[in-house]
Design an enzyme around this catalytic site. Structure first.
Site, PDB file in Angstrom:
ATOM      1  N   ASP A  99     -27.855  -5.450  -4.954  1.00 21.20           N
ATOM      2  CA  ASP A  99     -27.300  -4.480  -5.899  1.00 21.20           C
ATOM      3  C   ASP A  99     -28.441  -3.637  -6.340  1.00 21.20           C
ATOM      4  OD1 ASP A  99     -25.413  -3.487  -7.734  1.00 21.20           O
ATOM      5  OD2 ASP A  99     -25.476  -5.306  -8.631  1.00 21.20           O
ATOM      6  N   ASP A 100     -28.245  -2.675  -7.092  1.00 22.40           N
ATOM      7  CA  ASP A 100     -29.256  -1.648  -7.362  1.00 22.40           C
ATOM      8  C   ASP A 100     -30.015  -2.063  -8.442  1.00 22.40           C
ATOM      9  OD1 ASP A 100     -26.930  -1.597  -9.247  1.00 22.40           O
ATOM     10  OD2 ASP A 100     -27.227   0.760  -9.410  1.00 22.40           O
ATOM     11  N   ASP A 103     -29.104  -6.064 -14.901  1.00 23.69           N
ATOM     12  CA  ASP A 103     -29.294  -5.648 -16.372  1.00 23.69           C
ATOM     13  C   ASP A 103     -29.388  -6.875 -17.175  1.00 23.69           C
ATOM     14  OD1 ASP A 103     -29.168  -4.788 -18.971  1.00 23.69           O
ATOM     15  OD2 ASP A 103     -28.340  -2.899 -18.151  1.00 23.69           O
TER      16      ASP A 103
END
Length: 165
Positions: A99-100, A103
């Site tokens: 994933d980028d 969070d």
């Protein structure tokens, strides 16, 4: 970005490509992966770069929608992981999830439940979700909003002094 106290971290295409390649370099010490699962949408670009760099030909995606802090905070799977990849994982295959960003960790937690033995890698990590990933490149503070290159457009910016040129 509704909170004016948040920090902004704009990422250019060049920087994102370099950071994604750095992620691939970091992953090389782990040996060969049998497949990559990209978390859409943000994970598609780094997964493609990592797949190229590590010569991984089997690339799958999982679509997960995380609701923001103003909603219920829930996660909804829009497209599950294919049975082929789940079977590969159950039979000892080495799976890489990409994933980028991690969070809060809500999306990562949901995908980890689907593939508990997979190696989870992100380009960027924030403190609340950091424990959910095995490998990442850059940690940013929780109050930092990352502007990815696909979210940006080239536009005029007024000089800092407030003048017009």
């Amino acid at each position: 970005m509704s909170n004016p106290a948040q920090k902004s971290f704009p990422v250019s295409w060049d920087q994102f490509h370099r950071d994604s390649r750095a992620l691939a370099w970091r992953l090389t010490s782990l040996g060969t992966f049998d497949a990559i699962v990209a978390i859409t949408r943000g994970g598609l670009v780094p997964a493609a770069i990592v797949a190229r760099e590590l010569n991984i030909r089997v690339v799958e995606s999982v679509a997960v929608k995380s609701y923001d802090h103003q909603s219920q905070g829930g996660v909804k799977v829009l497209k599950p992981i294919s049975e082929q990849i789940l079977d590969l994982a159950k039979n000892g295959g080495k799976i890489l999830i990409v994933d980028d960003l991690v969070d809060t960790g809500a999306t990562a937690r949901a995908v980890r439940e689907m593939l508990p033995g997979a190696h989870f890698a992100t380009v960027y990590a924030k403190p609340k979700g950091r424990e959910m990933v095995d490998t990442f490149i850059t940690e940013v503070s929780q109050d930092t909003w990352i502007f990815f290159p696909w979210d940006l457009d080239v536009t005029y910016v007024a000089p800092i002094s407030g003048g017009t040129d």
